[in-house]
Enzyme design. Sequence first.
Site, short mmCIF file in Angstrom:
data_model
loop_
_atom_site.label_atom_id
_atom_site.label_comp_id
_atom_site.label_asym_id
_atom_site.label_seq_id
_atom_site.Cartn_x
_atom_site.Cartn_y
_atom_site.Cartn_z
N HIS A 162 -36.24 16.44 14.78
CA HIS A 162 -37.14 17.37 15.48
C HIS A 162 -36.72 18.81 15.21
O HIS A 162 -37.57 19.67 14.94
CB HIS A 162 -37.11 17.09 16.98
CG HIS A 162 -37.85 18.10 17.80
ND1 HIS A 162 -39.20 18.02 18.06
CD2 HIS A 162 -37.43 19.26 18.40
CE1 HIS A 162 -39.58 19.05 18.79
NE2 HIS A 162 -38.51 19.82 19.02
N GLU A 163 -35.43 19.08 15.27
CA GLU A 163 -34.95 20.44 15.01
C GLU A 163 -35.19 20.85 13.56
O GLU A 163 -35.52 22.00 13.28
CB GLU A 163 -33.47 20.56 15.37
CG GLU A 163 -33.14 20.28 16.83
CD GLU A 163 -33.98 21.08 17.82
OE1 GLU A 163 -34.42 22.20 17.46
OE2 GLU A 163 -34.22 20.60 18.93
N HIS A 165 -40.73 27.00 9.96
CA HIS A 165 -40.32 28.35 9.58
C HIS A 165 -40.58 28.59 8.10
O HIS A 165 -41.09 29.64 7.70
CB HIS A 165 -38.84 28.55 9.90
CG HIS A 165 -38.42 29.98 9.91
ND1 HIS A 165 -37.16 30.40 10.28
CD2 HIS A 165 -39.09 31.14 9.60
CE1 HIS A 165 -37.07 31.71 10.19
NE2 HIS A 165 -38.22 32.17 9.77
N HIS A 189 -38.60 22.20 13.07
CA HIS A 189 -38.75 23.64 13.31
C HIS A 189 -38.36 24.45 12.08
O HIS A 189 -38.99 25.48 11.77
CB HIS A 189 -37.88 24.07 14.50
CG HIS A 189 -38.40 23.63 15.82
ND1 HIS A 189 -39.70 23.85 16.24
CD2 HIS A 189 -37.79 22.97 16.85
CE1 HIS A 189 -39.87 23.36 17.45
NE2 HIS A 189 -38.72 22.81 17.84
#
Length: 226
Positions: free
Chosen positions: A98-99, A106, A102
């Site tokens: 999940h991280e 980006h 991100h």
Amino acid sequence: MFFHPMDFLIFIAFGLSLWAQFRVKGTFNKYAEVPASSGLTGAEAARRMLDANGLTNVPVEHIPGTLTDHYDPMDRVVRLSDPVYFGNSIASLSVACHEVGHAIQHKVSYPMLVARHRIFPVVNLVSGVAPLLLLAGFFLKMAGLLLIGIIFFSGAVAFQLITLPVEFNASSRAKELMLKMGFIRNEEEQGANKVLGAAALTYVAAALISVLELAKYIMIFRESED
């Protein structure tokens, strides 16, 4: 302002928020006991997913604590907590990926993430001032101050609403790539869905509280104008 009819709904929303926090911890702990078939740790899965998406320059770092995981857009680094970094469970892989979701957002300039990054400095400033303006406007019976406080608080609410699609999109990217890259099998997807779904609910609850509080302040402002 302290005993407004909207406070009942806000109280319910706070209850939902507490339940969501309890659920995310419970769900994480449950699936932290279920090893992923791939045998990868969260750190290994994150590294592989980053590399596969051309993000070889984004490091994966260990950070103390539990559920302190995050992607830092300023330093462009994925930071994973103890049980996620070292763990090889369904929960560990779900949070780690999940991280990374991100970080991928980006890279591709996902519109909602870009919007959140752009308004963050302003929101960070006005959100601290908004409560003071709201209190001053209420106690001093100055509708102008109250209105400015509402406008400032609206920025914080907008930030939380923008956060929702950012979080849901990161989870969607994570689940798709976890399956595609063989980190989890199809039968393990349900566990990943529960871990990420529980985490998403905390953001929904926080946004709901903010929206209800904003509605309360707007109603108070309108009543002050009558």
